[in-house]
Design an enzyme around this catalytic site. Structure first.
Site, PDB file in Angstrom:
ATOM      1  N   ASP A  31       0.845  -1.202   0.000  1.00 15.38           N
ATOM      2  CA  ASP A  31       0.000   0.000   0.000  1.00 15.38           C
ATOM      3  C   ASP A  31       0.879   1.250   0.000  1.00 15.38           C
ATOM      4  O   ASP A  31       2.037   1.211   0.405  1.00 15.38           O
ATOM      5  CB  ASP A  31      -0.919   0.021   1.223  1.00 15.38           C
ATOM      6  CG  ASP A  31      -2.269   0.638   0.910  1.00 15.38           C
ATOM      7  OD1 ASP A  31      -3.281  -0.091   0.876  1.00 15.38           O
ATOM      8  OD2 ASP A  31      -2.308   1.864   0.673  1.00 15.38           O
ATOM      9  N   ASN A 118      -4.264   7.502 -11.196  1.00 14.24           N
ATOM     10  CA  ASN A 118      -3.831   6.526 -10.195  1.00 14.24           C
ATOM     11  C   ASN A 118      -4.372   5.141 -10.524  1.00 14.24           C
ATOM     12  O   ASN A 118      -3.635   4.146 -10.534  1.00 14.24           O
ATOM     13  CB  ASN A 118      -4.311   6.955  -8.804  1.00 14.24           C
ATOM     14  CG  ASN A 118      -3.863   5.978  -7.739  1.00 14.24           C
ATOM     15  OD1 ASN A 118      -2.699   5.951  -7.356  1.00 14.24           O
ATOM     16  ND2 ASN A 118      -4.786   5.130  -7.276  1.00 14.24           N
ATOM     17  N   THR A 144     -16.349  -3.689 -10.414  1.00 13.53           N
ATOM     18  CA  THR A 144     -17.548  -3.285  -9.673  1.00 13.53           C
ATOM     19  C   THR A 144     -18.792  -3.575 -10.498  1.00 13.53           C
ATOM     20  O   THR A 144     -18.779  -3.434 -11.730  1.00 13.53           O
ATOM     21  CB  THR A 144     -17.506  -1.792  -9.311  1.00 13.53           C
ATOM     22  OG1 THR A 144     -18.815  -1.364  -8.919  1.00 13.53           O
ATOM     23  CG2 THR A 144     -17.078  -0.936 -10.495  1.00 13.53           C
ATOM     24  N   SER A 179     -20.448   6.929 -12.313  1.00 10.93           N
ATOM     25  CA  SER A 179     -19.512   7.921 -11.758  1.00 10.93           C
ATOM     26  C   SER A 179     -18.206   7.791 -12.528  1.00 10.93           C
ATOM     27  O   SER A 179     -17.989   6.804 -13.240  1.00 10.93           O
ATOM     28  CB  SER A 179     -19.242   7.668 -10.268  1.00 10.93           C
ATOM     29  OG  SER A 179     -18.305   6.613 -10.092  1.00 10.93           O
ATOM     30  N   TYR A 181     -15.328   7.295 -11.134  1.00  8.06           N
ATOM     31  CA  TYR A 181     -14.676   6.129 -10.515  1.00  8.06           C
ATOM     32  C   TYR A 181     -15.140   4.841 -11.186  1.00  8.06           C
ATOM     33  O   TYR A 181     -14.326   4.006 -11.599  1.00  8.06           O
ATOM     34  CB  TYR A 181     -14.982   6.100  -9.010  1.00  8.06           C
ATOM     35  CG  TYR A 181     -14.873   4.723  -8.416  1.00  8.06           C
ATOM     36  CD1 TYR A 181     -13.624   4.141  -8.217  1.00  8.06           C
ATOM     37  CD2 TYR A 181     -16.009   3.977  -8.098  1.00  8.06           C
ATOM     38  CE1 TYR A 181     -13.517   2.857  -7.706  1.00  8.06           C
ATOM     39  CE2 TYR A 181     -15.911   2.704  -7.586  1.00  8.06           C
ATOM     40  CZ  TYR A 181     -14.663   2.142  -7.395  1.00  8.06           C
ATOM     41  OH  TYR A 181     -14.559   0.875  -6.901  1.00  8.06           O
ATOM     42  N   HIS A 182     -16.440   4.655 -11.291  1.00  5.14           N
ATOM     43  CA  HIS A 182     -16.953   3.425 -11.891  1.00  5.14           C
ATOM     44  C   HIS A 182     -16.532   3.314 -13.364  1.00  5.14           C
ATOM     45  O   HIS A 182     -16.293   2.226 -13.876  1.00  5.14           O
ATOM     46  CB  HIS A 182     -18.479   3.354 -11.758  1.00  5.14           C
ATOM     47  CG  HIS A 182     -18.953   3.133 -10.351  1.00  5.14           C
ATOM     48  ND1 HIS A 182     -19.397   4.160  -9.546  1.00  5.14           N
ATOM     49  CD2 HIS A 182     -19.028   2.011  -9.586  1.00  5.14           C
ATOM     50  CE1 HIS A 182     -19.749   3.666  -8.357  1.00  5.14           C
ATOM     51  NE2 HIS A 182     -19.530   2.370  -8.351  1.00  5.14           N
ATOM     52  N   LYS A 185     -13.245   1.777 -13.805  1.00  2.14           N
ATOM     53  CA  LYS A 185     -13.273   0.309 -13.679  1.00  2.14           C
ATOM     54  C   LYS A 185     -13.623  -0.339 -15.027  1.00  2.14           C
ATOM     55  O   LYS A 185     -13.122  -1.415 -15.353  1.00  2.14           O
ATOM     56  CB  LYS A 185     -14.283  -0.116 -12.605  1.00  2.14           C
ATOM     57  CG  LYS A 185     -13.915   0.305 -11.188  1.00  2.14           C
ATOM     58  CD  LYS A 185     -12.867  -0.629 -10.567  1.00  2.14           C
ATOM     59  CE  LYS A 185     -12.761  -0.414  -9.069  1.00  2.14           C
ATOM     60  NZ  LYS A 185     -11.771  -1.308  -8.430  1.00  2.14           N
ATOM     61  N   ARG A 241     -22.996   3.242   6.256  1.00 11.52           N
ATOM     62  CA  ARG A 241     -23.393   4.590   6.697  1.00 11.52           C
ATOM     63  C   ARG A 241     -24.714   4.554   7.452  1.00 11.52           C
ATOM     64  O   ARG A 241     -24.867   5.199   8.498  1.00 11.52           O
ATOM     65  CB  ARG A 241     -23.532   5.524   5.496  1.00 11.52           C
ATOM     66  CG  ARG A 241     -22.203   6.022   4.973  1.00 11.52           C
ATOM     67  CD  ARG A 241     -22.385   7.194   4.055  1.00 11.52           C
ATOM     68  NE  ARG A 241     -22.909   6.775   2.768  1.00 11.52           N
ATOM     69  CZ  ARG A 241     -23.933   7.340   2.136  1.00 11.52           C
ATOM     70  NH1 ARG A 241     -24.573   8.367   2.696  1.00 11.52           N
ATOM     71  NH2 ARG A 241     -24.317   6.891   0.968  1.00 11.52           N
ATOM     72  N   THR A 253     -30.126   8.762   5.585  1.00 14.17           N
ATOM     73  CA  THR A 253     -30.239   9.683   4.445  1.00 14.17           C
ATOM     74  C   THR A 253     -30.449   8.910   3.139  1.00 14.17           C
ATOM     75  O   THR A 253     -29.492   8.496   2.484  1.00 14.17           O
ATOM     76  CB  THR A 253     -28.968  10.539   4.337  1.00 14.17           C
ATOM     77  OG1 THR A 253     -27.830   9.663   4.429  1.00 14.17           O
ATOM     78  CG2 THR A 253     -28.892  11.559   5.457  1.00 14.17           C
ATOM     79  N   VAL A 254     -31.714   8.746   2.786  1.00 14.93           N
ATOM     80  CA  VAL A 254     -32.070   8.075   1.525  1.00 14.93           C
ATOM     81  C   VAL A 254     -32.061   9.117   0.410  1.00 14.93           C
ATOM     82  O   VAL A 254     -32.683  10.168   0.532  1.00 14.93           O
ATOM     83  CB  VAL A 254     -33.457   7.420   1.651  1.00 14.93           C
ATOM     84  CG1 VAL A 254     -33.966   6.958   0.294  1.00 14.93           C
ATOM     85  CG2 VAL A 254     -33.412   6.273   2.650  1.00 14.93           C
ATOM     86  N   ARG A 326     -26.720  12.785  -6.677  1.00 15.34           N
ATOM     87  CA  ARG A 326     -26.253  12.055  -7.854  1.00 15.34           C
ATOM     88  C   ARG A 326     -27.250  12.182  -8.997  1.00 15.34           C
ATOM     89  O   ARG A 326     -28.416  12.486  -8.772  1.00 15.34           O
ATOM     90  CB  ARG A 326     -26.080  10.564  -7.533  1.00 15.34           C
ATOM     91  CG  ARG A 326     -25.186  10.312  -6.349  1.00 15.34           C
ATOM     92  CD  ARG A 326     -24.854   8.844  -6.192  1.00 15.34           C
ATOM     93  NE  ARG A 326     -23.942   8.672  -5.068  1.00 15.34           N
ATOM     94  CZ  ARG A 326     -23.163   7.618  -4.872  1.00 15.34           C
ATOM     95  NH1 ARG A 326     -23.202   6.608  -5.717  1.00 15.34           N
ATOM     96  NH2 ARG A 326     -22.348   7.550  -3.840  1.00 15.34           N
TER      97      ARG A 326
END
Lengths: 382, 382
Positions: A31, A118, A144, A179, A181-182, A185, A241, A253-254, A326
């Site tokens: 790491d 990264n 994912t 996103s 990030y996704h 992937k 969460r 928080t929905v 989102r």
């Protein structure tokens, strides 16, 4: 087996390191503490204080008598990554070494760039290091379920027979992520598939759903060996969460309508899935894809389950719909296949009320450390 | 219109800059000379000496009376890219600013990393700059037909109705590229599609085939305004290489069986396609995809046409099969759609013997500059 765990300090990397070490594998946990640095910079440190990786490895040795080798290095650095594989010569590598948060990737230009460079850099460097130093090594890559998005049709495990205008082609199933990030992937999968075809690599790409929980067989009763458990809106996954919010007396928080449905799994099953993949490697020249989750839930269903479990504990849990930061479907069809890992022998730990109470009991011991300002950061998607 | 041309010093960027300038647009040509640097490092400079971008813009002004603004900057630098869009405020941006060679991306680890980080970095920075400074700007992005690969079925223009287990979803057509370079173009498309959905950008993604030729309406008769015409195995596209090999009396180097089939187009049609896309922008929130080529040929067919055109010029052209350094299908089905640009009004310049003789005549004037050691570099795919 000699197993390298990239991202071995993370929420899943560290528990995986202990799990495989307990099974008798020679494990190194690698790491660069990026995840810790980002959490500090965004003021969203995890619930439990995590000793550094060297310290954790020493503790693990004390309680188990087994050794995990801690290696602090940056896999996004070409030569560092190459040197690592040249000296360790793994039989298998488990690649978690990526910026893992969708909201972080949507925060700002800088965080998007960090995620892109990264994550793709580490994956590319790993691919070249395997080709150069251990071409027969089994690469187990964490993808994912978010790569597929939420299409209005069933989702296979990675591959399908594309039928188009009367002809057929075996293809990767079309993917469309929610996103940046996704999306990285998806890019990882495309890059892996390219080099699998060119260099006959062995790759298992695990399309994992959101993971919940913090206790595993190896860390049970040893708080200092718990994973970095995030409960904030940036790095925390939704069920974790909700559990912390319930303990803290903060409304769950929905986002919006709460019909967003995903496939979830217990952290113990992440470890089981990794072990199953490890024990039955992909063939040379194969990109094997499994959908790694055990049950699907909507966000509303998760909230209701946490509310009910809270009631059993004497907690008064309120559910609140908040404006969705989102841009996503709040009500949609969702039916992904997930038989591959079951066929390999996975026996799922399902989400029972008992499981939830167990998680919330552990969280309750850290009640004083919960900071409410971490629950909402409202990272906007648009 | 105010038009930014990213990669404005390149084989297609510079001719595009002149073409759009001649049509009365306010054009800036942006480049960091990466392409020139890489060609020098690999000892494969282009056939014609190209004056620097400032010099070319001055020459263009002399012969046309029109101005192209040269801007030397690195789009992979976040702030430089942002500053550029903030000050120029384009109505449209044409994005060629990528490392453009498949063999270069396969040379070594370093060249793969450069391709990955440079190409995705420039695209990401452009996306953020448009969102921050000119969200209504039309992004015209150069993709490649190579994103699709060579599936055993027809290829639509980007989109199709995915039918899977009785349900339907409009999707990007599955893609599977044959080099790391081509794979980064898939990644670009995925990234553009993500931000189109999030931020309602207007994007036209042009899946272009290999381009041939060097003369356009704007540079005709002005050798110093020719594009950087590569004939080497790293940066040269196949038909351009064959034309130079024919002039040099070097055997045409067909890889393996030579049945590899692709969609080709004349450089003049690249300019026409860009202009058609520019004049009819994508909608806000639309990722519009066109397949940008005019005719398909196998490598053998190209070689035979060059041989025949050579015969007309009195050249004795030999065709030679060499071991294929790439890992690719040498004989395959290929039937991609390409009606979108025709529907917008494209009138193709087809590959006639006259066209080939024209190209070879121009090349013959540079005969003394041709270096045979550039024809074969044997960059291995596996």
């Amino acid at each position: 087996m000699r197993v390298l765990i990239l991202g071995g300090d993370g929420y899943l990397g560290w528990p995986t390191a202990m799990h495989l070490s307990s099974r008798g594998h020679e494990v190194a946990a690698v790491d660069n503490y990026l995840r810790r640095r980002l959490a500090r910079e965004e003021d969203v440190e995890p619930l439990v204080d995590c000793p550094n990786l060297h310290e954790r490895c020493r503790m693990w040795n004390t309680i188990s008598g087994k050794e995990i080798q801690p290696i602090i290095t940056d896999l996004a650095d070409r030569s560092a990554c190459s040197d690592l594989f040249e000296s360790f010569k793994p039989d298998a590598v488990i690649h978690y070494a990526e910026q893992p948060s969708a909201p972080y990737s949507m925060l700002r230009h800088e965080s998007a760039s960090l995620t892109l460079h990264n994550n793709l850099g580490a994956t590319a460097n790993m691919i070249f290091a395997v080709k150069d130093h251990c071409p027969d090594c089994h690469i187990i890559k964490l993808g994912t379920m978010g790569e597929y998005g939420t299409p209005n049709c069933d989702i296979p495990e990675g591959w399908f027979d594309l039928e188009y205008q009367g002809r057929t082609q075996r293809s990767l199933f079309p993917r469309q992520a929610g996103s940046l990030y996704h999306t990285t992937k998806i890019m990882d999968t495309d890059m892996l598939w390219f080099y699998v075809r060119m260099w006959n690599l062995r790759v298992t790409d695990l399309m994992q759903g959101p993971v919940y929980g913090l206790e595993t067989d190896e860390n049970s009763g040893h708080e200092a060996l718990y994973p970095c458990f995030a409960y904030d809106e940036i790095f925390g996954t939704v069920l974790n969460r909700f559990c912390v919010q319930a303990v803290a007396g903060y409304p769950l928080t929905v986002y919006g309508k709460g019909g967003q449905t995903r496939g979830y799994l217990n952290i113990k099953d992440t470890l089981n899935c990794i072990e199953l993949a490890l024990n039955s490697p992909a063939d040379s020249g194969e990109l094997r894809i499994f959908n790694q989750f055990t049950e699907t839930f909507s966000v509303n269903e998760l909230a209701e389950r946490v509310q009910a479990a809270g009631r059993d504990m004497g907690l008064d849990v309120v559910i609140e719909s908040v404006p969705n930061p989102r841009k996503e479907a709040e009500d949609h069809y969702y039916n992904p296949a997930h038989t591959g890992l079951i066929d390999l022998g996975l026996e799922p730990n399902l989400l029972t009320s008992e499981t939830l109470v167990g998680i919330m009991d552990l969280i309750a011991r850290q009640r004083d450390r919960i900071r409410h300002d971490r629950f909402v950061r409202s990272v906007q998607w648009s």
